[in-house]
Structures are given as structure tokens and as C-alpha cells.
Design an enzyme around this catalytic site. Structure first.
Site: not given
Ligand code: ARG
Ligand code: ZN
Length: 877
Positions: A267-270, A303-304, A307, A326
Site C-alpha cells: 500500500g504505502a510506506m512511512e 496510517h502512514e 507512523h 503496525e
């Protein structure tokens, strides 16, 4: 491809690194074909590291071109480089600078880990072990360093140069090249490193934090897509404000950048200050994105962003602790959505997702604890158990400690561990200390796999005026864990009196009951309510207060009563689902289902439909029977998914058929001409209307025509796609032509293509496998793109049970064939697709044999990646 050897890593073997890295200075010269990375690592031996301890750096697919220590080139014998990394045989016994120059090939990187090129844009993905594909490093989360990054590239190919932290310098290098220097003052593990270089457009905005810091916000994307980034930006600003309000967490850098890329493994990365997103979680406009897309974007952006505190400022000591960041961050994003939208609807949707993704994992060969204690391939542990069960565990903590107690624990966690890489134990200790309580037994939730079953017995004593509830728990064995300990299960409850209102009682004896929560912390507990004049109807596990399977033995009458009266919206929904589930299960088992039983459910559905205060989104969730996979789980063994489908379809007709006119009238009444907005109220209204359409497509002769009409009239993608899905899933006569029309209309939009692929994959007709095969075999199909492959193959394996498990094995072979092919290029995505097989042991025998044949075929077909091999081995064990 290199053959990966079997190697298991154990939590019990954790030891701190013999060397730490204080600071990193990178010079990244980006160019087509070969990019060169010069790294200067300031390395310090740990206090107790014996002189002469070799320094072993991770490295993968790197070509070492130069190496020096404190400026002096290293001689051949002083180091060794192989396919796993670089060893300094006898490093200095003091702080020193190791300088390396490596060459890498981002264009050839189809694994999409490390530095790769997507659609012309250079970008990175380093979690969990991608940084070692950029330079030699101690690529583990407990090594925290500051980073300063100089990037250079061709000005035309890459006018935009981004990395973590703040921009401190930029300029021209002549010769058509330019550079930028980024500095991140927050020490971070390598998995949070990121850089992006490309010809990108952007939108920008700003946010002023509670303490008055102005933060520049930007979202970067391919040219022409800027107008699709505004919802993501709006979601980002709301996330920033919410984290200040709810958790007192402020943002800490001067910039926050998001980049949308079209090839991304998940999905995505923080990454610190530079989140990188799968573009499907950024782009939205009413004509091409659905309400569900809008909500997903809002959730993942949040969410990201969250984080930054739970993940980045406080990170994980090792990858076994993954759910520390997570599970907690999913809990935080769930709370965000609950505050922004309808809490009850969000809870029901999250539980549906938990049951459909996590329960099958926890009840099958891939079961593992939320904190695993061993792994062969960490990429295979970014699972529903780590994420979603991890969030449930945090939620239970909040339930047990209460809002204030939970807040105190979180505050202590942020205060005590800021800047650290830590563990689940340290996290729990904050809640225990702040509340002066003991969480030793609670910790079992993190260590024990499997979904507990809770069995309830009740006894009413009319003479003594006592009502007694007996609660028992039992967790079935899982791979490697034959014996299970008792968990601390918070069971939120209410007792309903004859008029549907909550009853009072004088006192409670027996087990611990805190307000409305019974704490089930032994194999069996008994709670006695005194001063109860009539038998109440118990409403148990309200709000789904624990990730468990509840067996109450309530009568259909009781369930209908709860469906009508329960003030807990979750249990109200659950009661209706339970009635439906029992009817479908009985019919699959060949038991006769009485007319009264289906009529009662019809009546309950009619009341729900007509209810004056329930919101539309809730009604949309309630006006349904549990899906085929839920029925399969209720049956548990010797499952025949085709029989389930047939029984469910026929019950849908029996239950909803008599309501067809009312469904249609309501459907028409919900028609709206209001301009599209993605808010909860308007999308709830569309949800309900589209749910009614999908029911009508199945139970009414008018349904297909309505779907066709809605498809043509739709002014937004939500309504158009819902019409297409209703027609396709009911496989109406028009379905093939609508599918063809949709394909042509949106030919230029890859994200809409994914919707088309996914709905094709769920079609129920017997030709579906050959159609999917034809789509995949088309030479123009973008087989390297994870989104396309997941939409086509993943949707089929996960959401078309009857066709995936065909007894002739065609469905299984379609998936193993795709996995085998994908594995050569992208092992992570291949391994994920293969998890579709995780429920094979519950199938009836002929389907089991067919599944095994396909899996054995895969095993025997040559060298598989470690990722795919790990999943395959565990599934077959
Ligand atoms: N940390 C990212 C997130 O949840 C996901 C990284 C997933 N990595 C992986 N190898 N599957 O926000
Ligand atoms: Zn995350």
C-alpha cells in the site's frame, strides 16, 4: 537468480549489533542503467565488542567499485564481498569512517525492493530489508543513524530530487545535471530511508502545528494527475490535526512529502518525511474512484502519517516486533476513521475484514502469533495477523484499562521510548506501570497463535432471582503450538429486559466484571447477577471486544430480539448475520429450513430496511447474508464452496424475494441528484442504494434491467462500478456487454483497469478461468505491475471461492501458474498471491486433492524464491 538457502531466524537469538553506525553521508549519482552510490558510514564498535570482531555488513545485488577506511583504500585481504554482503575482517577498534562506492541497476530491479524505476521515476522501498540493495549497511532496525544525502541526476529526466528530512542545498552541476542535498536530523533505521528522482508534478499546501510550526506539505505525482491528489492532501491535514487532538502528537520536520508511484509491492510506506505511496492510494476523482477508494485513501494517508510517532520516532528493535508499530498504527488509523465517520459502521467493516482475512490465516497452516518467534522470510510476515490482530490486541488493552488508563500508558510510552528501537515487552510495561497493574498474562495474546472460541452457558433461577453466565475459552492448536494457555479476554456485555432496555441488577459475584466488561482470564469463569426478576437476553462480546469466535447457543427468538433491540450496533448487526448464517449452514448440510425461520429473517430485514434511525451505511451492511467464505468457516471442514454458493443464492431469493417491491421502492427513493461528495452520509446513501441493487439483481426479475439502467445513468464511479459488479456477480445476460463497454470506456486508466480485472475475477460463471487466462496471456498485459497482478489473480484466489476451488483443479492451476511466472521477477508479490491456498485443508476431499496436485506441481517446477518457498512449505506442512 540466486538460489536462496533455508535459514530460520529466531527471536531468542537476538543480540545487539557489535557495531553501530552514527551517521551516514550518501552521494547518489542517479543515471539510466547504472546508478552509483558512495557511502561514508561513521562506525563505532559497541562498548563490549572485542578487538578484531569482524564487521559484517548486509549487501545484495551490489557491485563494489571502491572501498576505504578513514580515507585509506583497503587492501584485498582486509575485506570480503559476496552475494550476502561485505565483511571487514579486522576493523579498527575505535570510531572510523568506512567509505564504499557501489554500482546498482534500478531499471533491472523487478523485485521493487531497494532503488528501482517505476514509470520513469526512480524511487525506493527499504522496509524491511531493501536498503542493503542500495549500499552495504547494518540493515537492521536497531541501528539508528542520521542521514545526509546528496543526489544528482539529469535535469530533464529528474527535475525533482527528494529524500528524507529537510532540503539544505541544491544547484546546477553543469552539463545538464543538477543536485540536491537533504538532511534528516532524526536518527533512523535504514528501512525508513527514501529517495525519489523524476519528472513529477505536485500540489502543495501547509499545516501549522499546535505549537505554531509551519509545515510545507506536498504531494508528487505524474504530470496531469495533480487534480486527483486533493482528497489525499485533505486527508493528510485532517490526520495531522487529529493526532494532535487525540494523542498530543505533533509533526516534527519542516516538510512532509508524499509521492505516488505506479509500481509498488503493497500500500504505502512511512519513510521519514517522505512517504511513498502506491498511486491507487492517492488518486481520486469522482469519475474514476469509488467511495471505498476515497475511504481507503483517507485511512492509509492517516496510517502512514501516524507512523511518524508509532514506527519512526519509536521504532522496532527487530522484525519480530513488527506489530509494535503496525498493530498500534492500525489501531490509531481505525480510531481516526471512527472519529471522522460512523464508529459503528467502521467497527463492523473492520470485523468483517478481520474475519475474512485474519481468521482464515489464524485457523490454517499459515497461523503465527502477532509477534512471531521465528521466520525464514520476514516479508511474509506483513500479514493480517500482525496488522489487524495486532490492532485488536491494542484495542483490548484500551477496553481493559479504560480510556484514561490507556491514555496514561500511551503517554508514558511516547515519553520513555522516544528515539528508541524497542519491544512489545517495553510497550506493555508502560501500560502496566501507568495503571499499576500486571499485564503478564495479557502478553499471551502476542505470543499465541489461533482464534479462541468462547462458549457461553446461561442459567436463570426464578426463585433466587439470579442470572448466571458461564464463559469458557478454548484455542485450537496451531502449527508448532499444540497446547494453548488461557488468554485475558474482555467480554463487553449488556443484559436486555423484556422491553428491550438494559436491566439493572443488585450486585455481581463470581468473576471480575468491570462495569460492562467481564474479564474471562481462566479456561472457565462464572458470573452471577443478583436481583434479576426475569430472564434477560444477553448481548455478549459487544463491539466485538475481543478477536474471538463466540458460541452462545441463543435461540432464534433471542437473536431476533437482539436484532430488534440491542443498543450496541455491532451486536445488532451480528444478530442478523447469525440468523442468516445458521439458515445457510443448515441448508448446505441438507437439513430442512422451515418457512417460519426464513420468514422471520425476512421480517427482520424488512424492519431494518424501514428503520427510522439506523444509518444507511449500517443498513447496507445488515441487509445481506454472510458471504460464502464466512459460511465456509462456520462449517469448518469438508467444505464444498459450490454447494455453499448454491444454498446461499437460493436463501437470498427466499429471504429477500418477498421484499422485492420494497427494495425497489427504497432503491428509487435513494436516488439523488446532489453533486458528488465522499463524506460518510452521502457515501452511506450510495452504499445502501447499491446494496439494494445487488440484491435486486439476484432476487428480482427487474434487477438486471435496473443494473443496466444505473450503469448507463451513473455520474460517478461508485454507482457505475456498483452496477457493473451487480450485473457481473449475478452473471446477468448483460454482464458480458457491460464488461466490454467498461473496458473500452476506461482503457487509458490503469487504476480503473484494476477494477475491471477484479470484477472479472469474481464472476461466478464456469468460463471465468479461461477468460482470466486469456487476459493474462495477452502479450500487452503488464505482468510486472503488482496492482494488476493482485487485481486479476489475487481477487480470483481470495474472492471467488467456488471457481478457485473447482474440483477439476483449473482454478488452482491458474493461480500456481501465475505465481510461478511472477516469482521469477517479484518474489514478494508471488508469495502473497500463493497465500490464497491457505484454506485448502478445510475443503472436501476431491478439492483437497486438486489443490495438492497444483501445489506439488509448483514445488516440482524448479527453483522458487525464498519468499514463495517459505509460503509453499508452510502451506504443505
Ligand atoms: N510499513 C508499511 C506500512 O504498513 C508497509 C511495509 C510493508 N512491507 C512489506 N515488505 N510487505 O505502512
Ligand atoms: Zn504500517
Amino acid at each position: 537468480m540466486r538460489t536462496d538457502t533455508e535459514h530460520t531466524i529466531y527471536l531468542k537469538d537476538y543480540s545487539p549489533s557489535a557495531y553501530t553506525i552514527e551517521s551516514v553521508v550518501l552521494d547518489v549519482r542517479i543515471a539510466p542503467e547504472t546508478t552509483r552510490v558512495r557511502a561514508q558510514l561513521t562506525i563505532v564498535p559497541a562498548a563490549n565488542t572485542p578487538r578484531g570482531t569482524p564487521l559484517i555488513l548486509d549487501g545484495e545485488d551490489l557491485r563494489l567499485e571502491d572501498i576505504a577506511v578513514d580515507g585509506a583504500p583497503l587492501v584485498q585481504l582486509a575485506y570480503a564481498a559476496d552475494e550476502n554482503g561485505l565483511t571487514l575482517v579486522e576493523p579498527p577498534n575505535r570510531r572510523f569512517v568506512l567509505e564504499t562506492l557501489v554500482a546498482i541497476e534500478p531499471e533491472a530491479n523487478t523485485r521493487l525492493m531497494g532503488l528501482y524505476r517505476s514509470n520513469g521515476v526512480w524511487c525506493t522501498q527499504c522496509e524491511p530489508e531493501g536498503f542493503r540493495r542500495i549500499t552495504y549497511y547494518l540493515d537492521r532496525p536497531d541501528v539508528l543513524a542520521t542521514f545526509k544525502v546528496t543526489m544528482s541526476a539529469d535535469e530533464e529526466l529528474a527535475p525533482v530530487l527528494l529524500a528524507n528530512g529537510n532540503l539544505i542545498d541544491k544547484g546546477s552541476l553543469g552539463d545538464g545535471k543538477h543536485y540536491a542535498v537533504w538532511e534528516d536530523p532524526f536518527p533512523k533505521p535504514s528501512y525508513l530511508f527514501a529517495l525519489v528522482a523524476g519528472d513529477l508534478a505536485s500540489i502543495s499546501d501547509s499545516f501549522t502545528t499546535a505549537s505554531g510550526r509551519k509545515v510545507d506539505l506536498a504531494i508528487y505525482c505524474e504530470h496531469g494527475k495533480q487534480d486527483q491528489c486533493h482528497w489525499a492532501m485533505d486527508s493528510l491535514k485532517r490526520s495531522m490535526a487529529w493526532d494532535e487532538k487525540r494523542f498530543d502528537r505533533e509533526y516534527d520536520l519542516d516538510v512532509f512529502n508524499i509521492v505516488a508511484v505506479s509500481d509498488f509491492n503493497f500500500g504505502a510506506m512511512e519513510n521519514k518525511g517522505l512517504n511513498i505511496f502506491n498511486d491507487k492510494l492517492v488518486f481520486a476523482r469522482p469519475e474514476t474512484a469509488t467511495d471505498a477508494d476515497y475511504e481507503n485513501i483517507e485511512r492509509v494517508i492517516a496510517h502512514e502519517y501516524f507512523h511518524n510517532w508509532t514506527g519512526n520516532r519509536i521504532t522496532c528493535r527487530d522484525w519480530f516486533q513488527l506489530c509494535l508499530k503496525e498493530g498500534l498504527t492500525v489501531y490509531r488509523d481505525q480510531e481516526f476513521t471512527s472519529d471522522e465517520r460512523s464508529r459503528a459502521v467502521k467497527r463492523i467493516s473492520d470485523v468483517m475484514k478481520l474475519r475474512s482475512a485474519q481468521f482464515p490465516e489464524d485457523g490454517g497452516p499459515l497461523a503465527h502469533p502477532a509477534r512471531p518467534d521465528n521466520y525464514r522470510e520476514i516479508n511474509n510476515f506483513y500479514t493480517p495477523t500482525v496488522y489487524d490482530k495486532g490492532a485488536e490486541i491494542v484495542r483490548m488493552l484500551a477496553t481493559l484499562l479504560g480510556e484514561d488508563g490507556f491514555k496514561k500508558g500511551m503517554d508514558l510510552y511516547f515519553e520513555r521510548h522516544d528515539g528508541e528501537a524497542t519491544t512489545i515487552e517495553a510497550f506493555l510495561a508502560c501500560f502496566a506501570e501507568a495503571n499499576d497493574t500486571d499485564l503478564d498474562q495479557f502478553k499471551t495474546w502476542y505470543e499465541q497463535a489461533g482464534t479462541p472460541r468462547i462458549e457461553i452457558n446461561e442459567q436463570f433461577d426464578a426463585d433466587a432471582h439470579t442470572y448466571t453466565l458461564t464463559l469458557r475459552q478454548n484455542t485450537p492448536p496451531t502449527p508448532g503450538q499444540p497446547d494453548k494457555a488461557a488468554l485475558v479476554v474482555p467480554v463487553r456485555f449488556g443484559l436486555l429486559g423484556p422491553n428491550g432496555a438494559e436491566i439493572g441488577y443488585e450486585r455481581v459475584t463470581g468473576a471480575e466484571a468491570r462495569d460492562d466488561v467481564i474479564v474471562l482470564d481462566k479456561p472457565e469463569v462464572e458470573v452471577v447477577f443478583h436481583g434479576v426478576a426475569n430472564r434477560p437476553v444477553p448481548s455478549l462480546l459487544r463491539g466485538f471486544s475481543a478477536p474471538a469466535i463466540l458460541e452462545t447457543g441463543l435461540s432464534e427468538q433471542d437473536r431476533l430480539f437482539l436484532a430488534r433491540h440491542d443498543s450496541d450496533a455491532f451486536n445488532r448487526w451480528q444478530a442478523i448475520q447469525d440468523i442468516g448464517e445458521r439458515l445457510v449452514v443448515a441448508s448446505v448440510n441438507g437439513e430442512s429450513v422451515s418457512d417460519e425461520a426464513t420468514e422471520a429473517l425476512t421480517q427482520a430485514m424488512a424492519e431494518t430496511l424501514a428503520h427510522e434511525t439506523l444509518d444507511d451505511a449500517f443498513k447496507a451492511l445488515a441487509l445481506n447474508l454472510p458471504d460464502e467464505a464466512q459460511i465456509a468457516r462456520a462449517i469448518g471442514k469438508s467444505v464444498d464452496p459450490s454447494a455453499i454458493r448454491a444454498s446461499r443464492q437460493s436463501l437470498l431469493k427466499q429471504v429477500f424475494g418477498p421484499l422485492a417491491d420494497r427494495l425497489e421502492a427504497k432503491y428509487e427513493a435513494l436516488t439523488s441528484e446532489a453533486p458528488y461528495t465522499p463524506d460518510a452520509a452521502q457515501s452511506g446513501r450510495r452504499d445502501l442504494r447499491n446494496r439494494l441493487l445487488s440484491l435486486l439483481a439476484t432476487v428480482s426479475t427487474k434487477g438486471p434491467e435496473l443494473a443496466h439502467r444505473q450503469y448507463q445513468a451513473a455520474k460517478n464511479m461508485t454507482d457505475r462500478f456498483a452496477a457493473l459488479a451487480a450485473a457481473t456477480l449475478a452473471w446477468t445476460e448483460e454482464a458480458p456487454s457491460l464488461l466490454a463497454e467498461f473496458r473500452t470506456t476506461y482503457a487509458g486508466d490503469p487504476l480503473v483497469f484494476d477494477k475491471w480485472l477484479a470484477v472479472n475475477a469474481r464472476a461466478p460463471d464456469d468460463s471465468v478461468v479461461s477468460r482470466l487466462q486469456a487476459i493474462l496471456s495477452d502479450p500487452s498485459f503488464p505482468k510486472n505491475n503488482p496492482n494488476r497482478m493482485r487485481a486479476l489473480v489475487g481477487s480470483f484466489a481470495m474472492a471467488n471461492p467456488a471457481q478457485f476451488t473447482r474440483p477439476d483443479g483449473a482454478g488452482f492451476r491458474f493461480v500456481t501458474g501465475a505465481v510461478l511466472d511472477m516469482d521469477k521477477r517479484n518474489p514478494q508479490v508471488a508469495a502473497r498471491l500463493l497465500t490464497g491456498f491457505r484454506t485448502w485443508p478445510m475443503l472436501e476431499d476431491s478439492r483437497q486433492q486438486a489443490a495438492l496436485a497444483a501445489l506439488h506441481g509448483l514445488r516440482d517446477s524448479g527453483a522458487l524464491s525464498r519468499n514463495t518457498n517459505d509460503i509453499l512449505t508452510r502451506i504443505l506442512d
